[in-house]
Enzyme design. Structure first.
Site, PDB file in Angstrom:
ATOM      1  N   TYR A 114      -2.801   0.813   2.363  1.00  0.00           N
ATOM      2  CA  TYR A 114      -3.559  -0.434   3.212  1.00  0.00           C
ATOM      3  C   TYR A 114      -4.465   0.454   4.213  1.00  0.00           C
ATOM      4  O   TYR A 114      -5.426  -0.028   4.843  1.00  0.00           O
ATOM      5  CB  TYR A 114      -3.107  -1.375   3.580  1.00  0.00           C
ATOM      6  CG  TYR A 114      -2.863  -2.685   2.422  1.00  0.00           C
ATOM      7  CD1 TYR A 114      -2.251  -2.383   1.317  1.00  0.00           C
ATOM      8  CD2 TYR A 114      -3.515  -3.846   2.841  1.00  0.00           C
ATOM      9  CE1 TYR A 114      -2.163  -3.139   0.122  1.00  0.00           C
ATOM     10  CE2 TYR A 114      -3.211  -4.827   1.745  1.00  0.00           C
ATOM     11  CZ  TYR A 114      -2.674  -4.411   0.477  1.00  0.00           C
ATOM     12  OH  TYR A 114      -2.441  -5.482  -0.413  1.00  0.00           O
ATOM     13  N   LYS A 173       6.637   4.546  -7.570  1.00  0.00           N
ATOM     14  CA  LYS A 173       6.170   5.406  -8.664  1.00  0.00           C
ATOM     15  C   LYS A 173       6.362   6.870  -8.373  1.00  0.00           C
ATOM     16  O   LYS A 173       5.528   7.669  -8.140  1.00  0.00           O
ATOM     17  CB  LYS A 173       4.574   5.473  -8.692  1.00  0.00           C
ATOM     18  CG  LYS A 173       4.070   3.947  -9.736  1.00  0.00           C
ATOM     19  CD  LYS A 173       4.622   3.837 -11.083  1.00  0.00           C
ATOM     20  CE  LYS A 173       3.345   4.975 -11.890  1.00  0.00           C
ATOM     21  NZ  LYS A 173       3.896   5.095 -13.294  1.00  0.00           N
ATOM     22  N   ASP A 205       5.930  -0.171 -12.843  1.00  0.00           N
ATOM     23  CA  ASP A 205       5.375  -0.361 -14.037  1.00  0.00           C
ATOM     24  C   ASP A 205       6.399  -1.072 -14.869  1.00  0.00           C
ATOM     25  O   ASP A 205       6.286  -2.268 -15.227  1.00  0.00           O
ATOM     26  CB  ASP A 205       4.648   0.488 -14.805  1.00  0.00           C
ATOM     27  CG  ASP A 205       5.304   1.910 -15.125  1.00  0.00           C
ATOM     28  OD1 ASP A 205       6.450   1.930 -14.562  1.00  0.00           O
ATOM     29  OD2 ASP A 205       4.782   2.796 -15.935  1.00  0.00           O
ATOM     30  N   ASP A 240       3.017  -6.133  -2.485  1.00  0.00           N
ATOM     31  CA  ASP A 240       1.638  -7.208  -2.758  1.00  0.00           C
ATOM     32  C   ASP A 240       1.707  -7.719  -4.167  1.00  0.00           C
ATOM     33  O   ASP A 240       1.733  -8.950  -4.321  1.00  0.00           O
ATOM     34  CB  ASP A 240       0.511  -6.553  -2.266  1.00  0.00           C
ATOM     35  CG  ASP A 240      -0.795  -7.560  -2.546  1.00  0.00           C
ATOM     36  OD1 ASP A 240      -0.738  -8.755  -2.094  1.00  0.00           O
ATOM     37  OD2 ASP A 240      -1.746  -6.937  -2.927  1.00  0.00           O
ATOM     38  N   ASP A 279       3.395 -11.827  -5.985  1.00  0.00           N
ATOM     39  CA  ASP A 279       2.392 -12.784  -6.730  1.00  0.00           C
ATOM     40  C   ASP A 279       3.326 -12.882  -8.132  1.00  0.00           C
ATOM     41  O   ASP A 279       3.406 -13.973  -8.393  1.00  0.00           O
ATOM     42  CB  ASP A 279       0.928 -12.187  -7.043  1.00  0.00           C
ATOM     43  CG  ASP A 279       0.014 -12.680  -5.907  1.00  0.00           C
ATOM     44  OD1 ASP A 279       0.526 -12.876  -4.794  1.00  0.00           O
ATOM     45  OD2 ASP A 279      -1.146 -13.052  -6.437  1.00  0.00           O
TER      46      ASP A 279
HETATM   47  C1  IPM Z   1      -1.458 -11.011   0.867  1.00  0.00           C
HETATM   48  C2  IPM Z   1      -2.881 -10.772   0.394  1.00  0.00           C
HETATM   49  C3  IPM Z   1      -3.413  -9.771   1.407  1.00  0.00           C
HETATM   50  C4  IPM Z   1      -2.795  -8.403   0.980  1.00  0.00           C
HETATM   51  C5  IPM Z   1      -4.890  -9.839   1.302  1.00  0.00           C
HETATM   52  C6  IPM Z   1      -5.666 -11.061   1.391  1.00  0.00           C
HETATM   53  C7  IPM Z   1      -5.714  -8.808   2.412  1.00  0.00           C
HETATM   54  O1  IPM Z   1      -3.029 -10.592  -0.928  1.00  0.00           O
HETATM   55  O2  IPM Z   1      -1.162 -11.176   1.623  1.00  0.00           O
HETATM   56  O3  IPM Z   1      -0.383 -10.894  -0.208  1.00  0.00           O
HETATM   57  O4  IPM Z   1      -3.414  -7.806   0.118  1.00  0.00           O
HETATM   58  O5  IPM Z   1      -1.926  -8.192   1.814  1.00  0.00           O
HETATM   59 MG    MG Z   2      -1.288 -10.471  -2.142  1.00  0.00          MG
END
Ligand code: IPM
Ligand code: MG
Length: 365
Positions: free
Chosen positions: A145, A196, A229, A253, A257
């Site tokens: 990032y 990885k 993976d 990240d 999710d």
């Molecule tokens: C998160 C989001 C952020 C990230 C984006 C909105 C910049 O996906 O906080 O998980 O990638 O960190």
């Molecule tokens: Mg995210």
């Protein structure tokens, strides 16, 4: 009366301000109930800030965030601002990532659990997901990032080359490793670190360093390593087998999710992003608390966003930011009681509005 905790609330874009309004109702209510005084200031972040100030995060907001005891954020972004082209580091092109760097919040705690009332909202058979409870610990202030240089250039043959760099120093990996091991000590004692290391230099350094910190400092913790993976497959297949999942900024990240699947909706997921490790009973200043979901432009302004991710983020604020875990547990129980009584927002197949669900949670508190 103790000195009030200073909270900066940044609704952001689309459903962000809607869910932050819910979070603030719960914050005010619990602060009165537990006699934990708070002072709340509100400001703009993301597209909302761009439209007024021509920047995604003003210096004023950054300064207020640095001074605050805790920052509550809704969600940022939307198609309106997708094509704004700014040259420079991501801290200039994205307000949230700027704040993360300003506050050096490297320790992102992103929990997800299976809720009994929501098991049938998941794609799993009940016996595969019941009781699943996972904490993603994400390194949040380094890696791909923020690595420099980054950017794009037009090459002599007309091709556009875009690039970024994944980089980690040992001390950055050591500090997030300790956060993950400490978190596991308060849970079920198992850390699964993902990388990885088969193809990335940062992955090799990551694995060596996590291994060393685990061996030297946390012999009580069971440590496993998985390639990223395969980890996605293994977690998706058997979520009950995992306790703490530790990953770098990008992999964390992705995993945060993924584990939303066990909760039934991304709208359920809270996070606390901290500048260190909170000791039980002691406030940790300078954390960012936000739901993991995005700004959901498709449902913005309709009053139907799920506020639970934000409300559970407020619970994490009480636990880590103010050092009052009992208040956090009370919020979680009130949320669970609402779900058990069938009050579900549209993302969970119900019809309860943001406001009604918030009121129901307040009533149970
Ligand atoms: C998160 C989001 C952020 C990230 C984006 C909105 C910049 O996906 O906080 O998980 O990638 O960190
Ligand atoms: Mg995210």
């Amino acid at each position: 009366m103790n000195k009030p905790f200073q909270v900066l609330a940044l609704g952001g874009d689309h459903i962000g301000p809607e869910v932050v309004a819910s979070g603030l109702s719960v914050l005010r209510h619990v602060s009165a109930r537990y006699e934990i005084p708070v002072e709340i200031d509100e400001d703009l972040l993301g597209g909302a800030s761009w439209d007024v100030h021509g920047t995604f995060c003003t210096d004023t907001v950054a300064a207020k965030a640095r001074a605050a005891d805790a920052v509550l954020i809704g969600a940022i972004g939307g198609p309106e601002w997708d094509n704004i082209q700014i040259d420079g580091p991501i801290t200039e092109t994205d307000g949230l990532t700027r704040l993360r760097i300003e506050l050096d919040v490297f320790n992102a705690l992103r929990p997800a659990r299976a809720w009994n009332a929501l098991l049938s909202r998941t794609p799993y058979r009940h016996e595969v997901v019941e009781g699943a409870d996972i904490l993603v610990v994400r390194e949040n202030a380094g890696g791909i990032y923020y690595g420099e240089p980054r950017g794009r250039e037009v090459q002599s043959d007309g091709q556009i080359r875009a690039f970024e760099i994944s980089e980690y120093r040992t001390e950055e990996i050591e500090r997030i490793a300790r956060c993950a091991f400490r978190a596991a000590q308060a849970r079920r004692g198992h850390v699964t670190s993902v990388d990885k290391s088969n193809v990335m230099e940062t992955g090799r350094l990551w694995r060596e360093t996590i291994d060393r910190i685990g061996r030297d400092e946390f012999p009580d913790i069971r440590l496993s390593h998985l390639l990223m993976d395969y980890a996605l497959f293994a977690v998706a297949k058997s979520p009950q087998d995992f306790d703490v999942l530790l990953g770098d900024n990008l992999f964390g990240d992705l995993m945060s999710d993924l584990i939303g699947v066990i909760s039934g909706s991304l709208g359920m997921l809270p996070s606390a992003t901290l500048p260190g490790i909170a000791r039980p009973g002691h406030p940790l200043k300078g954390g960012i608390y936000e739901p993991t979901h995005g700004s959901a432009p498709d449902i913005s302004g309709q009053g139907v966003a799920n506020p639970i991710g934000t409300i559970l983020s407020v619970a994490m604020m009480f636990e880590h930011g103010f050092g009052v875990a009992s208040a956090a547990r009370a919020i979680e129980i009130a949320v669970e009681q609402c779900l058990d009584s069938g009050l579900l927002p549209p993302d969970l197949g119900g019809t309860t509005s943001t406001e009604d669900l918030t009121l129901a949670i307040l009533e149970r508190l």
